[in-house]
Design a protein around this motif. Structure first.
Motif, mmCIF file in Angstrom:
data_model
loop_
_atom_site.group_PDB
_atom_site.id
_atom_site.type_symbol
_atom_site.label_atom_id
_atom_site.label_comp_id
_atom_site.label_asym_id
_atom_site.label_seq_id
_atom_site.Cartn_x
_atom_site.Cartn_y
_atom_site.Cartn_z
ATOM 1 N N PHE A 99 -28.581 -18.387 -13.279
ATOM 2 C CA PHE A 99 -27.530 -19.163 -12.620
ATOM 3 C C PHE A 99 -27.162 -20.383 -13.455
ATOM 4 O O PHE A 99 -25.976 -20.674 -13.664
ATOM 5 C CB PHE A 99 -27.973 -19.611 -11.230
ATOM 6 C CG PHE A 99 -27.060 -20.635 -10.622
ATOM 7 C CD1 PHE A 99 -25.804 -20.293 -10.164
ATOM 8 C CD2 PHE A 99 -27.449 -21.976 -10.534
ATOM 9 C CE1 PHE A 99 -24.943 -21.249 -9.618
ATOM 10 C CE2 PHE A 99 -26.596 -22.927 -9.989
ATOM 11 C CZ PHE A 99 -25.347 -22.564 -9.536
ATOM 12 N N ASN A 100 -28.159 -21.110 -13.943
ATOM 13 C CA ASN A 100 -27.888 -22.294 -14.766
ATOM 14 C C ASN A 100 -27.136 -21.918 -16.032
ATOM 15 O O ASN A 100 -26.243 -22.654 -16.491
ATOM 16 C CB ASN A 100 -29.188 -23.011 -15.110
ATOM 17 C CG ASN A 100 -29.804 -23.707 -13.906
ATOM 18 O OD1 ASN A 100 -29.113 -24.023 -12.939
ATOM 19 N ND2 ASN A 100 -31.103 -23.937 -13.946
ATOM 20 N N THR B 38 -12.695 -20.032 -7.850
ATOM 21 C CA THR B 38 -13.815 -19.296 -8.434
ATOM 22 C C THR B 38 -14.999 -19.263 -7.480
ATOM 23 O O THR B 38 -15.202 -20.183 -6.686
ATOM 24 C CB THR B 38 -14.268 -19.935 -9.762
ATOM 25 O OG1 THR B 38 -14.692 -21.288 -9.516
ATOM 26 C CG2 THR B 38 -13.139 -19.954 -10.772
ATOM 27 N N SER B 39 -15.766 -18.190 -7.584
ATOM 28 C CA SER B 39 -16.993 -18.075 -6.783
ATOM 29 C C SER B 39 -18.049 -17.323 -7.584
ATOM 30 O O SER B 39 -17.734 -16.478 -8.417
ATOM 31 C CB SER B 39 -16.724 -17.347 -5.465
ATOM 32 O OG SER B 39 -16.408 -15.990 -5.701
ATOM 33 N N TYR B 40 -19.314 -17.667 -7.304
ATOM 34 C CA TYR B 40 -20.445 -17.012 -7.948
ATOM 35 C C TYR B 40 -20.971 -15.904 -7.041
ATOM 36 O O TYR B 40 -21.042 -16.061 -5.825
ATOM 37 C CB TYR B 40 -21.567 -18.016 -8.212
ATOM 38 C CG TYR B 40 -21.244 -19.059 -9.261
ATOM 39 C CD1 TYR B 40 -21.657 -18.896 -10.572
ATOM 40 C CD2 TYR B 40 -20.534 -20.216 -8.932
ATOM 41 C CE1 TYR B 40 -21.377 -19.856 -11.543
ATOM 42 C CE2 TYR B 40 -20.236 -21.168 -9.879
ATOM 43 C CZ TYR B 40 -20.661 -20.995 -11.189
ATOM 44 O OH TYR B 40 -20.366 -21.936 -12.127
ATOM 45 N N TRP C 267 -31.718 -9.753 -12.159
ATOM 46 C CA TRP C 267 -30.589 -10.375 -11.472
ATOM 47 C C TRP C 267 -29.322 -10.225 -12.301
ATOM 48 O O TRP C 267 -29.343 -10.368 -13.524
ATOM 49 C CB TRP C 267 -30.870 -11.857 -11.222
ATOM 50 C CG TRP C 267 -31.932 -12.079 -10.201
ATOM 51 C CD1 TRP C 267 -33.260 -12.312 -10.427
ATOM 52 C CD2 TRP C 267 -31.768 -12.069 -8.783
ATOM 53 N NE1 TRP C 267 -33.945 -12.449 -9.245
ATOM 54 C CE2 TRP C 267 -33.056 -12.306 -8.212
ATOM 55 C CE3 TRP C 267 -30.677 -11.887 -7.939
ATOM 56 C CZ2 TRP C 267 -33.251 -12.363 -6.835
ATOM 57 C CZ3 TRP C 267 -30.884 -11.949 -6.565
ATOM 58 C CH2 TRP C 267 -32.147 -12.180 -6.030
ATOM 59 N N HIS C 268 -28.224 -9.920 -11.609
ATOM 60 C CA HIS C 268 -26.925 -9.749 -12.273
ATOM 61 C C HIS C 268 -25.959 -10.803 -11.722
ATOM 62 O O HIS C 268 -25.356 -10.604 -10.664
ATOM 63 C CB HIS C 268 -26.373 -8.347 -12.022
ATOM 64 C CG HIS C 268 -24.979 -8.151 -12.533
ATOM 65 N ND1 HIS C 268 -24.634 -8.358 -13.848
ATOM 66 C CD2 HIS C 268 -23.839 -7.766 -11.899
ATOM 67 C CE1 HIS C 268 -23.340 -8.103 -14.011
ATOM 68 N NE2 HIS C 268 -22.834 -7.761 -12.832
ATOM 69 N N PRO C 269 -25.830 -11.937 -12.412
ATOM 70 C CA PRO C 269 -24.908 -12.989 -11.944
ATOM 71 C C PRO C 269 -23.520 -12.809 -12.550
ATOM 72 O O PRO C 269 -23.379 -12.387 -13.706
ATOM 73 C CB PRO C 269 -25.566 -14.272 -12.463
ATOM 74 C CG PRO C 269 -26.288 -13.830 -13.710
ATOM 75 C CD PRO C 269 -26.622 -12.378 -13.564
ATOM 76 N N HIS C 270 -22.507 -13.131 -11.795
ATOM 77 C CA HIS C 270 -21.142 -13.066 -12.316
ATOM 78 C C HIS C 270 -20.234 -13.998 -11.518
ATOM 79 O O HIS C 270 -20.594 -14.483 -10.449
ATOM 80 C CB HIS C 270 -20.604 -11.637 -12.303
ATOM 81 C CG HIS C 270 -20.849 -10.879 -11.047
ATOM 82 N ND1 HIS C 270 -22.094 -10.402 -10.671
ATOM 83 C CD2 HIS C 270 -20.012 -10.503 -10.051
ATOM 84 C CE1 HIS C 270 -22.011 -9.772 -9.523
ATOM 85 N NE2 HIS C 270 -20.763 -9.826 -9.113
ATOM 86 N N ILE C 271 -19.072 -14.240 -12.079
ATOM 87 C CA ILE C 271 -18.074 -15.121 -11.462
ATOM 88 C C ILE C 271 -16.820 -14.314 -11.171
ATOM 89 O O ILE C 271 -16.338 -13.566 -12.021
ATOM 90 C CB ILE C 271 -17.709 -16.295 -12.398
ATOM 91 C CG1 ILE C 271 -18.902 -17.220 -12.592
ATOM 92 C CG2 ILE C 271 -16.518 -17.079 -11.851
ATOM 93 C CD1 ILE C 271 -18.661 -18.305 -13.626
ATOM 94 N N HIS C 272 -16.307 -14.452 -9.959
ATOM 95 C CA HIS C 272 -14.999 -13.905 -9.603
ATOM 96 C C HIS C 272 -14.010 -15.068 -9.536
ATOM 97 O O HIS C 272 -14.337 -16.147 -9.035
ATOM 98 C CB HIS C 272 -15.048 -13.207 -8.247
ATOM 99 C CG HIS C 272 -15.872 -11.960 -8.228
ATOM 100 N ND1 HIS C 272 -15.526 -10.829 -8.910
ATOM 101 C CD2 HIS C 272 -17.044 -11.668 -7.602
ATOM 102 C CE1 HIS C 272 -16.432 -9.895 -8.710
ATOM 103 N NE2 HIS C 272 -17.372 -10.382 -7.923
#
Length: 295
Positions: free
Chosen positions: A104-105, A138-140, A150-155
């Protein structure tokens, strides 16, 4: 989920976990709907909501719907003010990893560097494809399946002054992150059922669940909540700055219309709601009366 949180209360009780458990256990234990039958509109007007959208699918669903209702008029206004702008959906990803906090960071730092490049360009310094964005929301989002990473991404829902060169932005994202190049850009298309551009679906895509509950174990969901609960996961900038995050997850009642009031209560042993009471013809200048209904 409440059952799992209950296991985290022992052996030493922590006030924050106690409160989380109590709110989660009571969430949606009763629901009161107003059925405005003269206009065919059903609204949830009373309920206990825990507002813990990272733990509770009910509150996540309500929060998403309320977010769209609050912010759709603003997005439509921005589009109407400049019809040459291009509404689009953009997704940024970073490499998967086992440490959610670190990933996340990493994603947040990369996102900030990209936005800083945009600000620098607007001030006459450097170049970035992201400068073609007039504004966005934007959202995480974070996913994890079974024993995977973990698979983090931004929409992001964005308003483009000019369409972005996907390959150039992908190369730029790799330069920023050092480990990721995947960037997806999709223009929001017209939908006859939506009466034009389907902006509502775009907003739902951006501000749906931050966590996909059905794909995650209870321990992983609890870990994500503990890691992310104090983080800002939705933001906005440019011409779309100032989005509203809903505090109240209930619907606003319609004033001046008669309605039927329906009370439901959840029964844990049935895992279902029972219709408890119906109050007919509730409204201005109309007598109210009720009766018990057992299903």
């Amino acid at each position: 989920m409440a059952g799992y949180v209950d296991t985290q209360r022992q052996p030493k009780k922590r006030p924050d976990i106690e409160k989380t458990f109590t709110n989660l256990k009571q969430c949606a234990s009763y629901l009161v709907f107003n059925d405005y039958y003269t206009v065919d509109d059903l609204r949830l007007v009373k309920a206990h909501t825990c507002k813990q959208h990272l733990l509770c699918p009910f509150c996540a669903m309500r929060r998403s719907g309320k977010f769209v209702a609050k912010n759709l008029p603003k997005v439509e206004q921005v589009i109407n003010e400049n019809r040459s702008r291009i509404p689009a959906l953009v997704t940024f990803t970073v490499k998967n990893g086992p440490d959610l906090r670190e990933r996340f960071n990493h994603l947040r730092a990369a996102h900030r560097r990209l936005n800083q490049r945009r600000r620098n360009h607007l001030n006459g310094k450097g170049h970035t494809e992201w400068s073609k964005v007039a504004g966005g929301i934007t959202s995480y989002e974070f996913t994890k399946q079974d024993e995977g990473d973990w698979h983090p991404h931004i929409h992001a829902l964005v308003m483009l002054d000019d369409f972005i060169d996907q390959k150039a932005l992908s190369a730029e994202w790799l330069d920023i992150t050092g480990d990721s190049f995947i960037v997806d850009i999709r223009r929001i298309k017209s939908n006859p059922n939506a009466g034009g551009l389907d902006i509502a679906s775009g907003l739902l895509e951006v501000c749906k669940y931050a966590l996909k509950f059905h794909d995650m174990t209870l321990p992983d969901t609890w870990h994500a909540y503990q890691t992310l609960r104090t983080r800002r996961l939705v933001d906005s900038f440019g011409v779309l700055r100032g989005v509203q995050i809903p505090d109240n997850l209930l619907d606003d009642p319609l004033e001046g219309l008669p309605f039927i009031e329906r009370h439901y209560r959840y029964h844990h042993h049935k895992r279902a709601y029972d219709l408890q009471e119906v109050r007919h013809d509730v409204g201005p200048d109309l007598p109210a009366f009720g009766h018990e209904v057992r299903v």
